[in-house]
Design an enzyme around this catalytic site. Structure first.
Site, PDB file in Angstrom:
ATOM      1  N   ASP A  26      17.991   5.061   1.864  1.00 11.28           N
ATOM      2  CA  ASP A  26      17.830   4.050   1.230  1.00 11.28           C
ATOM      3  C   ASP A  26      17.679   4.650  -0.376  1.00 11.28           C
ATOM      4  O   ASP A  26      17.805   3.729  -1.361  1.00 11.28           O
ATOM      5  CB  ASP A  26      16.367   3.573   1.366  1.00 11.28           C
ATOM      6  CG  ASP A  26      17.053   2.005   3.032  1.00 11.28           C
ATOM      7  OD1 ASP A  26      17.531   2.382   2.794  1.00 11.28           O
ATOM      8  OD2 ASP A  26      16.113   2.613   3.653  1.00 11.28           O
TER       9      ASP A  26
HETATM   10  C1  BGC Z   1      11.588   4.164   1.249  1.00  7.77           C
HETATM   11  C2  BGC Z   1      12.427   4.356   2.298  1.00  7.77           C
HETATM   12  C3  BGC Z   1      12.790   2.967   2.951  1.00  7.77           C
HETATM   13  C4  BGC Z   1      13.481   1.991   2.236  1.00  7.77           C
HETATM   14  C5  BGC Z   1      12.605   0.750   2.711  1.00  7.77           C
HETATM   15  C6  BGC Z   1      12.099   3.476   0.400  1.00  7.77           C
HETATM   16  O1  BGC Z   1      10.676   3.085  -1.086  1.00  7.77           O
HETATM   17  O2  BGC Z   1      11.864   5.480   0.575  1.00  7.77           O
HETATM   18  O3  BGC Z   1      12.168   5.516   3.369  1.00  7.77           O
HETATM   19  O4  BGC Z   1      13.956   2.871   3.850  1.00  7.77           O
HETATM   20  O5  BGC Z   1      11.886   2.184   0.606  1.00  7.77           O
HETATM   21  O6  BGC Z   1      12.580  -0.044   2.029  1.00  7.77           O
HETATM   22  C1  NOJ Z   2      12.927   4.360   6.004  1.00  9.47           C
HETATM   23  C2  NOJ Z   2      14.214   3.122   6.470  1.00  9.47           C
HETATM   24  O1  NOJ Z   2      12.989   2.625   7.023  1.00  9.47           O
HETATM   25  C3  NOJ Z   2      15.414   3.273   7.187  1.00  9.47           C
HETATM   26  O2  NOJ Z   2      16.165   2.053   7.231  1.00  9.47           O
HETATM   27  C4  NOJ Z   2      16.313   4.134   5.991  1.00  9.47           C
HETATM   28  O3  NOJ Z   2      16.759   4.410   6.950  1.00  9.47           O
HETATM   29  C5  NOJ Z   2      15.187   5.701   5.879  1.00  9.47           C
HETATM   30  N1  NOJ Z   2      13.713   5.327   5.625  1.00  9.47           N
HETATM   31  C6  NOJ Z   2      15.978   6.705   5.051  1.00  9.47           C
HETATM   32  O4  NOJ Z   2      15.770   6.047   3.881  1.00  9.47           O
END
Ligand code: BGC
Ligand code: NOJ
Length: 824
Positions: free
Chosen positions: A497
């Site tokens: 993300d």
């Molecule tokens: C995080 C990710 C996450 C995303 C979800 C980000 O700030 O680092 O791990 O998947 O937010 O909204």
């Molecule tokens: C947590 C999120 O829930 C997941 O959807 C995502 O793939 C990972 N972070 C990596 O960014």
């Protein structure tokens, strides 16, 4: 089998230890490095509870139906919960979970079990045993307090309970005080305190707090209970010794009940407190004008009073259900830590993730995120053998949020089951995960009829689409969105993300998740390309199962074609590239000074066997071992980014070594583990398992989060606090780790027409036992490794008959099949 695997190492831990036979984690001190929590409730009513009784509850949806309030960053930490105060004569009041009075206890122990927690503590020869669980059928959390007088004198004890209501919408409750402070209402009848905020208008639900014995008083206004500037550690009402019987009017509604017991020496008595949720039909909301109908609360309270065994019986039933459920897959290996993981804690965590996705923990406030599309599809993979019916229902819900273009809403709210417009879609990996989860369901159950289930697309409710149409739309979504190199366009982001290659955000007030794409978004993702290969090959297999050779061939060809593109454009010489940026620059290659290797494409390409015959995957996994692996696991990227780079996005906002910027982001470690097993590297695969699995950790003080569950991340070697974990419990790691260990290390892998037994284990392992239920038949599998290899089935005998290769044809339901596998 679980009972045999006692872990000596973990029993030496001072902070806590596994009680393998009881399937409990035993915490020896309330002062753990961080709150160590458990989840209660497996259906609609959910509670979180920490080892000091902090936590909160919600009904189905952590945002829209929050029952009790939680302050996530309180000082001190974890200062909101459902507390019981014990007032024993004139001595300082105390709590069975130590907080909030923090009166020193003479004894303390917290046992987190599967869906319940038990606290045993003592003060001044008064012993308290507090059992907390959720009775799913009643939508109620029960706290059963058993007090035993172990002194020589008679004791008169007052028990005061405390629950702080949340005004349902957790977001408004935390943010919109000018409104919420003039809404709060309580209604009290028969010693039951009901939280009725909003009931006068559009709500037909209320929450309640009741006790199994007569109460001598109550409070339902927080100010009255605490006193001016009061603290939960020493509420004014405990000092005043007389409950004020307060009724809330705006401000902060709570529920507090006061009960009294007298205990002779040696005598024990139990009181049960209930915190429940109830809904009324519109026509049944009121008994008289203005008097809420609280028949459900009264019925539950009456049940508590007349059935003293309710909590213990519910506990026994839940324990029996869990052991029956987990019996579907049990193993005995040479490593007790692995048995502990596979037999109990990993599937338990995977089921919690299946229910809650990433919505509610102590790190996820449940206020923003609902159920993530990619998250939930992946969560299905690790539990489909345990709860196939629930998975089927979830897959239908997820598919129903998909558009006819194949685009998927990134999230949906569990209460409404509708897509979240705020975040929308455009995360281009999302649709592909549905292909993997649907295929996993079909492989596990053999029920191809799921594919014919009607599920209209979200934007065309009248369409006659079936689940199979959704699978196809997902694959089409990727193959019709290719960039300049013929690789899939990344859209807003892919699995990572935080790689926001099309946003280029310079506005600190802009969310990376929602930042508009500044351009036409030409960035391409090698990760999505590999995921496509994996998904298209799984779909091809499924079509073969349906007897549709033409489609099977078409998807196999699409997969091969994409694999070819990766080999041409996604290979950097020693490992796979991560992406092409919007400007067409290669990302995640040796030319990048920072971020020169990313884990995602190495793991996924190896899983999808991209370039395996030509040795690319072996080379990529070797580079992974050399450049990304450390003693805490495999880091996501190396070297991490040291400064903000707008063209890459959120990943570069994190401190080096944290989160996506080079932490051990545990979620994708199992992808590498699976890849290693496919190449036959059982020793390396298991060394990665040992690095991240909670049951193997010994430095609990450094790690800080719960030692019985995976955390999303463990700080990487570039962080000053390397080895420190964060964001425990809710992580796709649970599901993927389970898949990697059970299906690829132990090698018990469902296929459409067979159960494969094809392990890849450390060479030193001599013997492994697995008990597996598959499509109703039970397989008692013994794996022998007399020649000290990692992989390769030399002989497989099922019920006395030598099988062809490493596959067993499904036996009829009810059958018990003895399987003996010899590696060599
Ligand atoms: C995080 C990710 C996450 C995303 C979800 C980000 O700030 O680092 O791990 O998947 O937010 O909204
Ligand atoms: C947590 C999120 O829930 C997941 O959807 C995502 O793939 C990972 N972070 C990596 O960014």
């Amino acid at each position: 089998m679980a009972a045999q695997s006692k872990s000596k190492r973990s029993q030496e831990q001072p902070l806590g230890r596994f009680d393998t036979a009881a399937r409990e984690y035993v915490i020896g001190t309330p002062e753990t490095p961080l709150p160590w929590i458990n989840y209660l409730g497996g259906r609609d009513f959910h509670s979180l509870i920490s080892n000091t009784c902090g936590g909160y509850s919600f009904y189905r949806d952590a945002k829209l139906r929050r029952i009790t309030r939680y302050r996530y960053d309180s000082v001190p930490l974890d200062g909101t919960g459902k507390y019981l105060y014990i007032v024993d004569g004139d001595a300082a009041p105390w709590n069975p979970g130590w907080r909030p009075t923090r009166t020193p206890l003479d004894a303390y122990e917290c046992r987190h079990g599967l869906g319940y927690s038990v606290f045993s503590s003592a003060k001044n020869a008064l012993h308290a045993k507090l059992t907390v669980l959720v009775a799913d059928d009643l939508d109620v959390e029960l706290q059963a307090l058993e007090l035993t007088n172990r002194s020589a004198a008679r004791k008169s004890v007052r028990i005061v309970s405390y629950v702080e209501w949340c005004q349902w919408n957790a977001e408004d409750d935390a943010a919109n005080l000018q409104r919420t402070l003039s809404l709060g209402e309580t209604y009290v009848e028969d010693g039951i305190v009901c939280h009725t905020t909003g009931y006068r208008e559009r709500r037909s639900h209320y929450a309640y707090h009741a006790a199994s014995v007569a109460v001598v008083g109550f409070d339902s206004d927080r100010d009255a209970f605490l006193g001016p500037y009061g603290e939960l550690g020493s509420p004014a009402s405990l000092r005043a010794r007389t409950p004020s019987n307060s009724i809330a009017s705006g401000w902060w509604p709570i529920a507090s009940l006061v009960c009294e017991v007298t205990l002779d020496p040696g005598q024990a008595q139990s009181i049960v407190f209930a915190t429940g949720y109830a809904e009324n039909a519109e026509a049944d909301k009121w008994t008289n004008a203005g008097v809420p109908n609280i028949a459900t609360a009264k019925r539950v309270a009456a049940e508590l009073r007349k059935d003293p065994d309710l909590v213990q019986r519910t506990l026994r039933e839940q324990q029996a259900r869990w052991s029956q459920l987990l019996d579907v897959f049990q193993t005995t290996t040479p490593e007790p830590e692995l048995d502990e993981l596979v037999n109990t804690w990993n599937p338990y965590q995977a089921i919690v993730n299946f229910h809650l996705a990433r919505s509610a923990s102590l790190f996820e406030t449940g206020r923003g995120r609902g159920i993530g599309f990619r998250d939930s599809n992946q969560d299905c993979l690790g539990v489909v053998h345990l709860i196939p019916e629930s998975v089927r229902e979830r897959l239908l819900d997820l598919a129903a949020t998909q558009q006819s273009s194949g685009a998927a809403y990134h999230q949906y709210q569990p209460l409404t089951k509708s897509g979240n417009d705020e975040i929308g879609s455009g995360f281009n990996d999302d649709p592909l995960w549905l292909v993997l989860s649907v295929c996993a369901y079909v492989r596990e159950t053999g029920k191809l009829d799921l594919l014919d289930e009607p599920v209209p697309f979200e934007d065309t409710p009248a369409s006659q689409a079936t689940m199979l149409d959704h699978v196809e739309a997902s694959l089409r979504y990727t193959s019709s969105r290719l960039g300049p190199h013929g690789l899939p366009l990344i859209g807003r982001a892919d699995w990572n993300d935080c790689l926001n290659l099309n946003a280029h955000s310079l506005d600190p007030d802009e969310s990376f998740q929602r930042a508009p794409m500044r351009t036409n978004g030409r960035a391409e993702s090698v990760m999505i390309a590999a995921l496509f290969v994996l998904a298209a090959r799984a779909a091809a297999d499924m079509y073969k199962g349906l007897g549709r050779a033409a489609e099977a061939g078409r998807y196999a060809a699409l997969a091969d074609d994409m694999a070819g593109k990766i080999e041409s454009w996604g290979w950097d010489g020693d490992w796979f590239l991560r992406a092409y940026t919007h400007d067409g620059a290669a990302l995640g290659g040796h030319r990048n000074d920072e971020g020169s290797i990313y884990v995602e494409p190495q793991g996924l390409c190896a899983m999808a066997r991209v370039g395996e015959p030509s040795g690319l995957t072996a080379r990529a996994l070797q580079s992974t071992a050399e450049r990304l692996a450390c003693s805490h696991g495999i880091q996501l990227v190396s070297p991490p980014y040291s400064r903000y780079r707008a063209e890459l996005g959120e990943i570069t906002t994190y401190l080096p070594g944290y989160k996506e910027n080079g932490a051990v982001f545990c979620h994708n470690n199992p992808w590498v583990i699976i890849g290693e097993t496919q190449l036959g590297n059982g020793d390396r695969a298991m060394s990665y398992v040992r690095a991240i699995a909670p049951t193997y950790q010994s430095d609990l003080a450094r790690r800080r989060t719960e030692p019985y569950v995976f955390a999303q991340m463990v700080a990487g070697t570039n962080a000053p606090r390397a080895g420190e974990a964060k964001n425990s419990w809710l992580t796709g790691t649970a599901s993927w780790s389970y898949v990697a260990v059970s299906q690829h290390v132990l090698g018990i892998r469902p296929e459409i027409g067979a159960l494969a037994v094809d392990p890849c284990i450390p060479r030193s392992w001599k013997r492994v036992l697995v008990r597996r239920t598959f499509r109703g038949a039970r397989y008692e599998i013994e794996i022998l490794n007399p020649r000290g290899v990692s992989k390769g089935v030399q002989r497989l005998v099922a019920d006395g008959a030598v099988a062809d290769g490493a596959r067993i044809l499904p036996a009829p339901p009810g059958a018990i099949v003895a399987v003996r596998v010899e590696l060599g």
